[in-house]
Design an enzyme around this catalytic site. Structure first.
Site, PDB file in Angstrom:
ATOM      1  N   THR A 203       0.857  -1.184   0.000  1.00 14.54           N
ATOM      2  CA  THR A 203       0.000   0.000   0.000  1.00 14.54           C
ATOM      3  C   THR A 203       0.893   1.233   0.000  1.00 14.54           C
ATOM      4  O   THR A 203       1.762   1.361   0.860  1.00 14.54           O
ATOM      5  CB  THR A 203      -0.897  -0.025   1.251  1.00 14.54           C
TER       6      THR A 203
ATOM      7  N   GLN B 101      -4.496  -7.450  -5.708  1.00  9.30           N
ATOM      8  CA  GLN B 101      -4.873  -7.955  -4.384  1.00  9.30           C
ATOM      9  C   GLN B 101      -6.245  -7.399  -3.978  1.00  9.30           C
ATOM     10  O   GLN B 101      -6.428  -6.188  -3.871  1.00  9.30           O
ATOM     11  CB  GLN B 101      -3.818  -7.574  -3.330  1.00  9.30           C
TER      12      GLN B 101
ATOM     13  N   ASN C  54      -3.207 -10.139   7.605  1.00 13.43           N
ATOM     14  CA  ASN C  54      -2.965  -8.824   8.219  1.00 13.43           C
ATOM     15  C   ASN C  54      -4.156  -8.176   8.928  1.00 13.43           C
ATOM     16  O   ASN C  54      -4.238  -6.954   9.030  1.00 13.43           O
ATOM     17  CB  ASN C  54      -2.384  -7.856   7.175  1.00 13.43           C
TER      18      ASN C  54
ATOM     19  N   ARG D 234      -3.593 -14.947   0.275  1.00 16.20           N
ATOM     20  CA  ARG D 234      -2.508 -14.567   1.194  1.00 16.20           C
ATOM     21  C   ARG D 234      -2.986 -14.638   2.642  1.00 16.20           C
ATOM     22  O   ARG D 234      -4.062 -14.127   2.960  1.00 16.20           O
ATOM     23  CB  ARG D 234      -2.054 -13.131   0.904  1.00 16.20           C
TER      24      ARG D 234
ATOM     25  N   GLY E 227       9.008  -7.440   0.019  1.00 11.18           N
ATOM     26  CA  GLY E 227       8.216  -6.223   0.177  1.00 11.18           C
ATOM     27  C   GLY E 227       9.086  -4.990   0.147  1.00 11.18           C
ATOM     28  O   GLY E 227       9.325  -4.397  -0.919  1.00 11.18           O
ATOM     29  N   ARG E 228       9.630  -4.633   1.318  1.00 11.32           N
ATOM     30  CA  ARG E 228      10.404  -3.384   1.413  1.00 11.32           C
ATOM     31  C   ARG E 228      11.541  -3.279   0.398  1.00 11.32           C
ATOM     32  O   ARG E 228      11.773  -2.187  -0.129  1.00 11.32           O
ATOM     33  CB  ARG E 228      10.898  -3.202   2.853  1.00 11.32           C
TER      34      ARG E 228
HETATM   35  C1  LIG Z   1       4.678   0.260   2.895  1.00  9.41           C
HETATM   36  C2  LIG Z   1       4.058  -1.095   3.106  1.00  9.41           C
HETATM   37  C3  LIG Z   1       2.790  -1.349   2.599  1.00  9.41           C
HETATM   38  C4  LIG Z   1       2.217  -2.624   2.723  1.00  9.41           C
HETATM   39  N1  LIG Z   1       0.996  -2.873   2.143  1.00  9.41           N
HETATM   40  C5  LIG Z   1       0.489  -4.129   2.124  1.00  9.41           C
HETATM   41  C6  LIG Z   1      -0.684  -4.432   1.379  1.00  9.41           C
HETATM   42  O1  LIG Z   1      -1.275  -3.582   0.703  1.00  9.41           O
HETATM   43  N2  LIG Z   1      -1.145  -5.708   1.416  1.00  9.41           N
HETATM   44  C7  LIG Z   1      -0.518  -6.693   2.130  1.00  9.41           C
HETATM   45  O2  LIG Z   1      -0.975  -7.844   2.124  1.00  9.41           O
HETATM   46  N3  LIG Z   1       0.615  -6.432   2.826  1.00  9.41           N
HETATM   47  C8  LIG Z   1       1.137  -5.181   2.816  1.00  9.41           C
HETATM   48  N4  LIG Z   1       2.324  -4.928   3.467  1.00  9.41           N
HETATM   49  C9  LIG Z   1       3.108  -6.039   4.012  1.00  9.41           C
HETATM   50  C10 LIG Z   1       4.120  -6.511   2.967  1.00  9.41           C
HETATM   51  O3  LIG Z   1       3.475  -7.112   1.856  1.00  9.41           O
HETATM   52  C11 LIG Z   1       5.102  -7.531   3.562  1.00  9.41           C
HETATM   53  O4  LIG Z   1       4.367  -8.561   4.165  1.00  9.41           O
HETATM   54  C12 LIG Z   1       6.046  -6.904   4.586  1.00  9.41           C
HETATM   55  O5  LIG Z   1       6.632  -5.724   4.072  1.00  9.41           O
HETATM   56  C13 LIG Z   1       7.146  -7.884   4.999  1.00  9.41           C
HETATM   57  O6  LIG Z   1       7.931  -8.231   3.878  1.00  9.41           O
HETATM   58  P1  LIG Z   1       9.423  -7.642   3.713  1.00  9.41           P
HETATM   59  O7  LIG Z   1      10.147  -8.033   4.968  1.00  9.41           O
HETATM   60  O8  LIG Z   1       9.977  -8.289   2.482  1.00  9.41           O
HETATM   61  O9  LIG Z   1       9.276  -6.156   3.587  1.00  9.41           O
HETATM   62  C14 LIG Z   1       2.904  -3.650   3.404  1.00  9.41           C
HETATM   63  C15 LIG Z   1       4.156  -3.371   3.951  1.00  9.41           C
HETATM   64  C16 LIG Z   1       4.745  -2.127   3.803  1.00  9.41           C
HETATM   65  C17 LIG Z   1       6.128  -1.875   4.346  1.00  9.41           C
END
Ligand SMILES: Cc1cc2nc3c(=O)[nH]c(=O)nc-3n(C[C@H](O)[C@H](O)[C@H](O)COP(=O)(O)O)c2cc1C
Length: 370
Positions: free
Chosen positions: A25, A98, A182, A231, A321-322
């Site tokens: 997001t 999603q 989540n 998910r 993600g990040r």
């Molecule tokens: C800025 C941001 C926005 C996110 N938005 C979503 C989202 O829209 N849908 C979702 O399922 N998870 C969302 N997440 C969770 C990420 O998909 C992911 O699970 C999380 O960043 C951990 O993965 P990473 O360690 O590779 O960053 C978001 C995380 C971040 C940091």
């Protein structure tokens, strides 16, 4: 790193690599929740991912409580998403949408002062963000007690997921991911901390998964199973979530996915403490016990831990993600051993092109990994 560059058949798709982009997001759509040109650039830049999973996208106005997050419930939204999917495809990429309903964590200010919807009237501890009038600053408000959904509310929400899937198809997405993680609506049904129902939608893990089964059926009326994933995050406490037996939730969702022959199950289960706490008891094995298809895993992976995880067959692909925020060409950088850029997390959820579509690739001329 070779394991991350083995092609993968994911449902109806052939992925050139196993470095997938997590839903993120970013709050860059219009206030009306209609996507705009910023998303065209942002997603096209990330087409080198094995698969892009879009940011969470609302299926129903009553489930939308995030400032400038996008939706997929109107024709205007479908039209606005089309150039995004076309731009990803033009660069040889693949993108799922999603499907999202926030349930109890929608603040009333987003939905005309009404109470948000949830399986049970259990208030989330915490605060959501709302735009303060006339200011760009976002202000925090405590969550409110949701309305326990009656059958008509449930039927309306289920239908909205189906319509969202049809709209995603019409907008050119390659498929959809059902967001059951989540602490949003489907997760609120799945987990015992938020589901106190005494009817067919509550009680056993099987009953708590009934809502997900109905949503899956509605989505499968519009798309083949090879274009649908789900998910989950059964051990996460994000959004004030809890469960007496997360392993049962994981196994039950695996059964839903197995029966429906879904393209994949995407499990959030971190391998390192930090952004998310480590689970006391991991549930990947419980998911595997009931689901024979591809498992995507996400949570604090880097190139090395991800490659090892895939080589060990602990997951079929890794979802990052990040790292994708500041590295639009993440797969290229991993393949070539180039350094990764650090994201500015202050601009993770707010801003324009800055901190969003202005992170450059390592090499403008480089070809996308295939
Ligand atoms: C800025 C941001 C926005 C996110 N938005 C979503 C989202 O829209 N849908 C979702 O399922 N998870 C969302 N997440 C969770 C990420 O998909 C992911 O699970 C999380 O960043 C951990 O993965 P990473 O360690 O590779 O960053 C978001 C995380 C971040 C940091």
């Amino acid at each position: 790193m070779d394991a991350l560059f083995e092609p993968l058949t994911l449902g109806d798709l052939e992925l050139p690599n196993r470095i997938l982009m997590a839903p993120l997001t970013r709050g860059r759509s219009e206030e009306s929740h209609v996507p705009n040109d910023l998303q065209i650039d942002y997603y096209a830049q990330r087409a080198g991912a094995g698969l892009i999973i879009s940011e969470a996208t609302g299926v129903h106005p009553k489930g939308m409580g995030w400032y400038r997050a996008p939706g997929i419930w109107s024709n205007e939204m479908v039209a606005a998403w089309k150039p995004v999917t076309e731009a990803v495809h033009a660069r040889g990429g693949r993108v799922f949408l999603q499907l999202w309903h926030m349930g109890r964590v929608v603040l009333p200010t987003y939905i005309g002062g009404e109470a948000p919807l949830a399986p049970s009237a259990v208030t989330a501890d915490g605060e959501g963000f709302v735009p303060v009038e006339g200011q760009v600053e976002l202000g925090a408000r405590p969550y409110v007690e949701p309305k326990a959904m009656d059958q008509a509310d449930i039927d309306e929400a289920v239908a909205a997921y189906g319509r969202g899937a049809a709209n995603a198809r019409d907008a050119g997405f390659d498929g959809v991911e059902i967001h059951a993680a989540n602490g949003y609506l489907i997760d609120q049904f799945l987990r015992s901390g938020t589901n106190r129902r005494t009817d067919d939608y509550g009680g056993s893990a099987k009953n708590r998964a009934r809502f997900l089964r109905e949503v899956t059926d509605a989505v499968l009326a519009e798309l083949p199973p090879g274009r649908v994933g789900v998910r989950i995050s059964p051990t996460s406490s994000f959004n004030d979530m809890s469960d007496e037996a997360p392993a049962e939730v994981a196994a039950e969702v695996g059964r839903v996915a197995e029966q429906a022959k879904l393209a994949y199950v995407h499990l959030i289960e971190p391998v390192e403490e930090g952004f998310m706490p480590m689970p006391d008891e991991p549930v990947a094995g419980d998911l595997r016990s009931s689901y024979s298809g591809p498992i995507l895993q996400n949570g604090a992976f880097d190139a090395e831990t991800g490659a090892k995880h895939v080589a060990d067959k602990a997951a079929d692909a890794i979802v990052f993600g990040r790292p994708f925020i500041a590295n639009p060409d993440l797969a290229y950088r991993i393949r070539e051993g180039k350094p990764l850029a650090e994201p500015n997390m202050e601009l993770a959820y707010v801003g324009g092109a800055n901190g969003y579509s202005d992170y450059p690739p390592y090499d403008e001329q480089a070809e996308l990994p295939r």
